[in-house]
Design a protein around this motif. Structure first.
Motif, mmCIF file in Angstrom:
data_model
loop_
_atom_site.group_PDB
_atom_site.id
_atom_site.type_symbol
_atom_site.label_atom_id
_atom_site.label_comp_id
_atom_site.label_asym_id
_atom_site.label_seq_id
_atom_site.Cartn_x
_atom_site.Cartn_y
_atom_site.Cartn_z
ATOM 1 N N ALA A 266 34.393 28.521 51.480
ATOM 2 C CA ALA A 266 34.858 27.386 50.682
ATOM 3 C C ALA A 266 36.145 26.791 51.234
ATOM 4 C CB ALA A 266 35.066 27.833 49.242
ATOM 5 N N GLY A 267 36.675 27.393 52.304
ATOM 6 C CA GLY A 267 37.894 26.861 52.897
ATOM 7 C C GLY A 267 39.152 27.263 52.159
ATOM 8 N N LEU A 268 39.064 28.323 51.389
ATOM 9 C CA LEU A 268 40.263 28.819 50.707
ATOM 10 C C LEU A 268 41.021 29.747 51.656
ATOM 11 C CD1 LEU A 268 38.658 29.640 47.237
ATOM 12 C CD2 LEU A 268 40.516 28.004 47.607
ATOM 13 N N PRO A 269 42.343 29.664 51.648
ATOM 14 C CA PRO A 269 43.105 30.553 52.534
ATOM 15 C C PRO A 269 42.928 32.017 52.124
ATOM 16 C CG PRO A 269 44.590 29.327 51.093
ATOM 17 C CD PRO A 269 43.225 28.787 50.868
ATOM 18 N N ASP B 45 44.146 36.294 53.161
ATOM 19 C CA ASP B 45 45.166 37.088 53.843
ATOM 20 C C ASP B 45 44.612 37.807 55.066
ATOM 21 O OD1 ASP B 45 47.002 36.221 52.104
ATOM 22 O OD2 ASP B 45 47.290 38.109 51.031
ATOM 23 N N TYR C 199 39.397 40.202 34.367
ATOM 24 C CA TYR C 199 39.883 41.313 35.164
ATOM 25 C C TYR C 199 39.277 41.266 36.567
ATOM 26 C CZ TYR C 199 41.350 46.100 36.176
ATOM 27 O OH TYR C 199 41.939 47.199 36.720
ATOM 28 N N PHE D 48 35.662 38.815 47.360
ATOM 29 C CA PHE D 48 35.209 37.426 47.497
ATOM 30 C C PHE D 48 35.483 36.823 48.876
ATOM 31 C CE2 PHE D 48 35.937 37.613 42.808
ATOM 32 C CZ PHE D 48 34.632 37.363 42.425
ATOM 33 N N TYR E 194 40.580 41.770 44.993
ATOM 34 C CA TYR E 194 39.936 40.487 44.700
ATOM 35 C C TYR E 194 39.459 39.824 45.985
ATOM 36 C CZ TYR E 194 39.984 35.474 43.359
ATOM 37 O OH TYR E 194 39.695 34.154 43.168
ATOM 38 N N LYS F 177 32.988 34.324 50.499
ATOM 39 C CA LYS F 177 32.853 33.084 49.737
ATOM 40 C C LYS F 177 34.112 32.236 49.856
ATOM 41 C CE LYS F 177 29.510 34.811 46.400
ATOM 42 N NZ LYS F 177 29.351 35.571 45.162
ATOM 43 N N MET F 178 35.250 32.899 49.875
ATOM 44 C CA MET F 178 36.508 32.150 49.970
ATOM 45 C C MET F 178 36.623 31.451 51.321
ATOM 46 S SD MET F 178 39.078 34.808 48.050
ATOM 47 C CE MET F 178 40.578 33.840 48.093
ATOM 48 N N VAL G 3 45.555 47.798 37.478
ATOM 49 C CA VAL G 3 45.375 46.363 37.613
ATOM 50 C C VAL G 3 44.375 46.087 38.727
ATOM 51 C CG1 VAL G 3 47.678 45.796 36.768
ATOM 52 C CG2 VAL G 3 47.307 46.137 39.212
ATOM 53 N N HIS G 4 43.836 44.884 38.695
ATOM 54 C CA HIS G 4 42.927 44.458 39.743
ATOM 55 C C HIS G 4 43.773 43.654 40.725
ATOM 56 C CE1 HIS G 4 38.866 43.794 41.211
ATOM 57 N NE2 HIS G 4 39.129 42.512 41.366
ATOM 58 N N THR G 5 44.060 44.216 41.891
ATOM 59 C CA THR G 5 45.032 43.577 42.781
ATOM 60 C C THR G 5 44.407 42.414 43.551
ATOM 61 O OG1 THR G 5 44.457 44.997 44.616
ATOM 62 C CG2 THR G 5 46.194 45.768 43.149
ATOM 63 N N TYR G 6 45.289 41.616 44.147
ATOM 64 C CA TYR G 6 44.786 40.509 44.954
ATOM 65 C C TYR G 6 43.937 41.030 46.113
ATOM 66 C CZ TYR G 6 44.266 36.571 48.001
ATOM 67 O OH TYR G 6 43.688 35.606 48.785
ATOM 68 N N HIS H 89 35.184 30.049 44.899
ATOM 69 C CA HIS H 89 34.666 28.797 45.480
ATOM 70 C C HIS H 89 34.262 27.808 44.385
ATOM 71 C CE1 HIS H 89 31.470 31.649 44.815
ATOM 72 N NE2 HIS H 89 30.612 30.649 44.739
ATOM 73 N N LYS I 124 37.299 26.107 42.976
ATOM 74 C CA LYS I 124 37.749 25.050 43.880
ATOM 75 C C LYS I 124 36.844 23.827 43.752
ATOM 76 C CE LYS I 124 38.915 24.285 48.755
ATOM 77 N NZ LYS I 124 37.812 23.768 49.571
ATOM 78 N N TYR J 257 43.061 33.435 42.185
ATOM 79 C CA TYR J 257 43.199 34.821 41.719
ATOM 80 C C TYR J 257 43.812 34.846 40.324
ATOM 81 C CZ TYR J 257 45.417 39.479 41.397
ATOM 82 O OH TYR J 257 45.851 40.707 40.981
#
Lengths: 198, 548, 335
Positions: free
Chosen positions: C327-330, C332, B213, C320, C316, C323-324, C310-313, B224, B227, B297
């Motif tokens: 780590a080079g994660l795209p 929004d 969740y 994070f 989320y 950290k995202m 719900v736990h929405t994006y 991370h 990934k 996600y």
């Protein structure tokens, strides 16, 4: 005991094998709840009734090994771990243990205490006595005792096996992948053995 | 000890006459090795589920809410109205016994309360007592209570429920043989919903659910690290093949979103299956320009919410469509998993659909329309790969799997909750030459469970798992002895973990493989160097000598 | 003795005695012959309809058939249209086979591999539950239809034909009807199985024995009247026609045995809707069998579907984001 007597006893065991095995099998499965025991005794399909069929087969193999046991074997050969692996008697011990393995391996995960799990071996004495109509000589009881010792050995090995799987499963499945990836370096004792909850 | 025993006495010990007492008279004894630990309070809290606290199943006091009986009564009542399955299955069982010896837990543990009919009767007896007219009429006659087959809800009954409904893997094998289609899984699901209302969750389910969740997957792996892990696989693959497979993450505008259980990413031997997916996607990208993205996600295909309650299942499952919508992909591709596919196939569209923002799935490489998935818009990877192979779109070198002598374990959920039987077999036979089926009463719709499904693959209940997996292991052992089978193929992440342990105990010579690990081994990537090892870094057949 | 079956047995005996004594001793023909049957029929119809309506009123939130064969997927993979139907026609055939041939029960008896002592493959057939169940149900059906002759004037030709076939084995006079004997034998077999098969005995309740004893009692009294005491058929017909035309009459010369038969039948009818015998209606409504396996192709609607937390994006990513980004994660939102 003279070899002739032994040959005679073995011949009688061979002749009455079916009868003895049936009783021995019933003795072994009587350790289950009766409703279960009845079912285990009934279905002959080895896939629909694995416990019953494996038990039956394993007892038969063990019984064959009892007949094959030579006179020279004695407790020491069975219990002395310093014996070299190539020793003839030691091979005998392994053979008995291997033939017991399937039935003991099952009983090791079924919530039996150690004594409950191997008690069926001793039943063989009474069964043979009743089938042959007389007390078989000392050598036979002695052989059954050897089988019982082998059963204890195997039961302990299976339990150790279980505990090892329990202790290391998480590590080997999850943490080894992590370790390979360099995400974790080493594990603490606690992580290895799982949490200490009851 | 038994010197005095007469033969008759021995025979007498098995009593062939029926027992006078009823199964209802005995109370439950919770045995170590057969039950799972209670859920941590914090996991239950994260999800906002009732009665979060520390408790221990072995203690007398389970710290239940004061009105627990009322909660149960109302919960049953509500569910009888909400689920026709539940209501009909409570009423129509005739106790014919056809299901009795179909349950792997009964066959393995020998505990008669593991017969499916009896497992259901545990709950049915209370239902009869509280909800049926017959029982209410009979109760007026002295001694009539016994005749009705009902019993009042007591703490002992609740403990018995808890013990035995966590010894059911919801595999549905009994349902195949029932003349009325009574599905014990459905009854177990209701019982577990009730446990959830009382705070009687087990940790092996509640903590993954809570992790999933919050962080998106069962293990609580943060984005991370997710990934990092896939990139590490890419390094390994590059070492083996000389090709960088370059996984993509959270990529907007990709063609396809790929979701697989996190077990494939974080647990051996699923990790090798995961490398197989990566190789396949790279191949499709280079050859055909197909753009596949992973999501951090929606990084969990599995859904342990399904083992908690319908509501929790829906909460976790919502991420799949939400992420597909956010990324604007055409449709979703799902990895190898059992209960994940039960949820996708039979629940997802109903719970979280309609997925009108996605396109009806078409394989852009072969032009095949996946008619069977046109509403849910999610395709199983073996359907996808089988279609590619059938159209000759993959270059495969079977000889790299020549040392694998295969059999295939049908997962309960994909066989009895979906009917995915031929697709994985077709893929196997195209990547591997040696394939032998287990006996017919142990595969396809009659497949035996791994013994660890539905959230029961914990460590503390390993005896239960080994006993419950015996019927499966026994059939594997048979083909191992008969045909020299050394590889058990599966399409389920729980299987890959659980069967590995199961094999170690019962048939240590057999290793567990995911189907796409074999695909990854066989698939010839454009521009790859000559491979010397398989994905497990073991020498390929014919390369053993050069290795020395 | 086991009270799980002794009490139901005693109960059925009591019913028999009650009617027999009530008629022969107290002359209560009107009660056992008129009041009870009418009440029983009312209870049966009311109870049956109620039960089925009760089931039907429960929602079917999800489409969860048990699939027992290959799904419909790629065009070149052969689907098992009956065991894993994706269309109503397949479901219909599946249900027909289930209802008329007890197909799932038959699976039990499927030839299974086995190894005999010489390690050869053999087949074993555990067929008796299926055969017993089929014999029981079809025996019952034919007996039931045959009894319609008592409620119809004139007797339709099709009924006469059925009687002709049923009585094809001509032994003695009056001719033997096979169906009654088959019913009795099958009921006795099912009873024996419940008592002597430990597995089935363990799961059996009083409610499983009672209907069996009742049916055995009904069959036994019926057979006794036809072949041994030779009940006055004209009187019986007069009585049944009276009931069915709502002009009940009590014919003279029909004895206690007949009223015992009628009472047991009445009890069976009244008991039917509150018992497991309702499986006769329930099988039609069993969602694991009567639904097509096409949930991915055709959306199924849950009438009580509701929105959940719900736990929405966004939540989320908020959690994070750093950290995202690192780590080079795209992401929004870039902050």
């Amino acid at each position: 005991m003279m070899p002739n007597q032994l040959i005679d006893l073995n011949r009688q065991l061979e002749l009455n094998k079916e009868k003895i095995l049936t009783l021995w099998f019933e003795a072994a499965i009587s350790s289950y709840p009766e409703d279960t025991a009845r079912l285990l005794g009934k279905s002959k399909n080895r896939f629909d009734n694995p416990v019953g069929n494996i038990t039956r087969q394993s007892l038969e193999d063990t019984f064959d090994n009892i007949i094959r046991m030579s006179l020279a074997e004695n407790y020491k050969d069975y219990t002395n771990s310093k014996h070299s692996q190539t020793n003839k008697e030691h091979v005998g011990q392994n053979r008995v243990e291997n033939s017991l393995d399937p039935v003991i391996r099952i009983r090791a995960v079924q919530n039996f205490s150690a004594s409950q799990a191997v008690a069926f071996v001793f039943e063989l004495k009474a069964i043979v006595k009743s089938v042959l109509g007389k007390l078989p000589d000392e050598s036979f009881n002695y052989r059954v005792d050897l089988v019982a010792l082998a059963a204890f050995n195997r039961f302990m090995k299976c339990r150790e096996n279980i505990f090892l799987l329990k202790a290391t499963e998480a590590k080997r499945r999850v943490h080894s992948a992590f370790e390979r990836a360099g995400l974790v370096t080493e594990l603490t004792e606690d992580e290895l053995l799982g949490s200490s909850k009851s | 000890m038994s010197d005095e025993l007469k033969p008759d006495a021995l025979l007498d010990r098995i009593d062939y006459t029926p027992a006078a007492g009823s199964w209802m008279d005995s109370t439950v004894q919770i045995m170590p090795g057969m039950y799972c630990y209670a859920a941590k309070a914090e996991s239950v809290e994260t999800l906002g589920l009732p009665n979060a606290r520390t408790w221990n199943p072995l203690e007398d006091d389970w710290k239940l809410p004061e009105n627990w009986q009322e909660i149960i009564h109302n919960a049953i009542k509500e569910r009888l109205e909400k689920f026709r399955t539940f209501k009909v299955f409570m009423d129509i069982c005739v106790r014919c016994g056809a299901c009795a010896d179909k349950c792997h837990f009964f066959l393995g543990t020998g505990d008669p309360k593991n017969m499916p009919v009896l497992r259901a009767e545990l709950l049915r007896s209370v239902y009869r007592n509280d909800f049926t007219k017959a029982a209410q009429i009979l109760k007026m006659i002295p001694g009539g209570e016994k005749l009705s087959g009902g019993r009042p809800m007591t703490l002992d009954v609740l403990k018995e429920w808890w013990y035995y409904f966590f010894q059911c893997t919801e595999c549905r094998r009994c349902s195949v043989f029932c003349p009325y289609g009574i599905d014990t899984a459905e009854i177990t699901i209701m019982a577990r919903e009730i446990f959830n209302l009382l705070g009687l969750n087990i940790d092996w389910i509640a903590t993954p659910v809570s992790n999933c969740y919050k962080t998106g997957n069962h293990l609580g792996i943060q984005p991370h690290a997710f990934k990092d892990m896939l990139e590490f696989f890419a390094e390994d693959i590059e070492e083996i093949t000389g090709v960088n497979v370059e996984p993509q993450f959270n990529k907007k505008g990709a063609d396809i979103l790929f979701i697989t259980p996190s077990g494939d990413v974080f647990a051996d031997p699923g990790t090798y299956t995961c490398q197989g997916y990566l190789i396949l996607f790279k191949y499709l990208k280079d050859k055909y320009g197909l753009d596949v993205t992973w999501s951090t996600y929606a990084s969990e295909g599995g859904n342990f919410g399904f083992f908690t309650s319908h509501e929790t299942m829906k909460r976790l499952n919502s991420k799949m469509y939400a992420e597909a919508r956010r990324l604007g992909v055409k449709w979703i591709l799902g990895g190898e998993c059992g209960h994940m596919w039960r949820v996708i196939h039979q629940y997802m569209d109903t719970m979280n659909g309609p997925a009108d923002f996605l396109e009806e799935p078409v394989n852009p490489i072969t032009g095949t329309k996946f008619e069977n998935a046109k509403s849910t818009k999610m395709v199983h990877i073996t359907e996808f790969t089988a279609d590619l192979i059938k159209h000759g779109k993959l270059e495969l070198d079977k000889s790299r799997n020549a040392n694998r002598i295969m059999t295939f374990h049908d997962s309960c959920n994909t066989s009895r909750g979906m009917g995915l039987l031929e697709e994985p077999r077709y893929v196997i036979q195209n990547v591997c030459d040696n394939f032998f089926e287990m006996p017919p009463n142990t595969i396809r719709e009659q497949t035996f469970c791994c013994g660890s499904g539905s959230g029961l693959n914990a460590g503390e209940n390993i005896e239960l798992r080994m006993a419950g997996g015996l019927p499966r292991a026994n059939a594997v052992k048979y083909v191992h002895e008969k045909f020299g089978v050394n590889t058990l193929g599966t399409i389920c992440a729980i299987d890959r973990a659980a069967l590995s342990t199961l094999m170690e105990y019962w048939v240590p010579e057999v290793q567990v493989y995911g189907i796409h690990e074999l695909v990854g081994n066989a698939l010839i990537l454009p521009g790859e160097k000559e491979r010397e090892t398989d994905l497990r870094l073991e020498p390929l057949p014919g390369m053993e000598d050069e290795d020395e | 003795m086991n009270q799980k079956y002794m009490l139901p047995l005693a109960g059925v005996f009591l019913l028999f005695l009650l009617a027999y004594a009530g008629v022969e001793g107290a002359g209560l023909q009107w009660f056992f012959g008129i009041v009870i049957p009418y009440l029983a029929v009312i209870a049966f119809i009311w109870g049956f309809v109620n039960r089925v309506m009760g089931w039907a009123s429960s929602a079917v939130p999800f489409r969860i058939p048990t699939t027992c064969g290959q799904q419909k997927s790629l065009p070149w993979i052969k689907q098992n249209c009956i065991d894993n139907p994706d269309k109503a026609s397949g479901v219909f055939i599946r249900m027909l086979l289930e209802i008329f041939l007890f197909r799932s029960l038959f699976r039990n008896t499927k030839a299974a591999f086995n190894r005999d002592e010489n390690n050869r493959l053999t087949y074993s057939w555990e067929i008796f539950l299926w055969v017993g169940a089929l014999a029981f149900h079809y025996g019952f059906l034919v007996v039931l239809i045959r009894h319609l002759r008592f409620f119809m004037e004139p007797v339709p030709a099709s009924l006469a034909f059925l009687e002709y076939v049923d009585g094809i084995v001509q032994i003695g006079l009056p001719g033997i009807f096979l169906s009654g004997l088959v019913l009795l034998a099958a009921a006795l077999f099912l009873l024996a199985r419940r008592i002597f098969d430990v597995k089935v005995s363990y799961i059996s309740l009083a409610a499983d024995y009672f209907p069996l004893f009742l049916i055995i009692g009904i069959a036994a009294t019926g057979i006794a009247m036809r072949y041994f005491t030779k009940v006055d058929i004209t009187g019986v017909k007069e009585f049944t026609m009276g009931l069915v035309t709502f002009h009940p009459v009590i014919p003279p010369g029909v004895g206690g045995l007949f009223y015992a038969h009628v009472l047991m039948v009445s009890v069976l009818f009244a008991y039917f809707p509150v018992s497991k015998l309702m499986h006769a209606g329930g099988i039609f409504l069993s969602p694991t069998r009567n639904m097509a396996n096409n949930t991915r192709a055709k959306r199924h609607v849950n009438p009580w579907n509701y929105a959940v937390d719900v736990h929405t994006y966004e939540q989320y990513e908020d959690h994070f984001r750093d950290k995202m980004i690192e780590a080079g994660l795209p992401v929004d939102k870039e902050e």
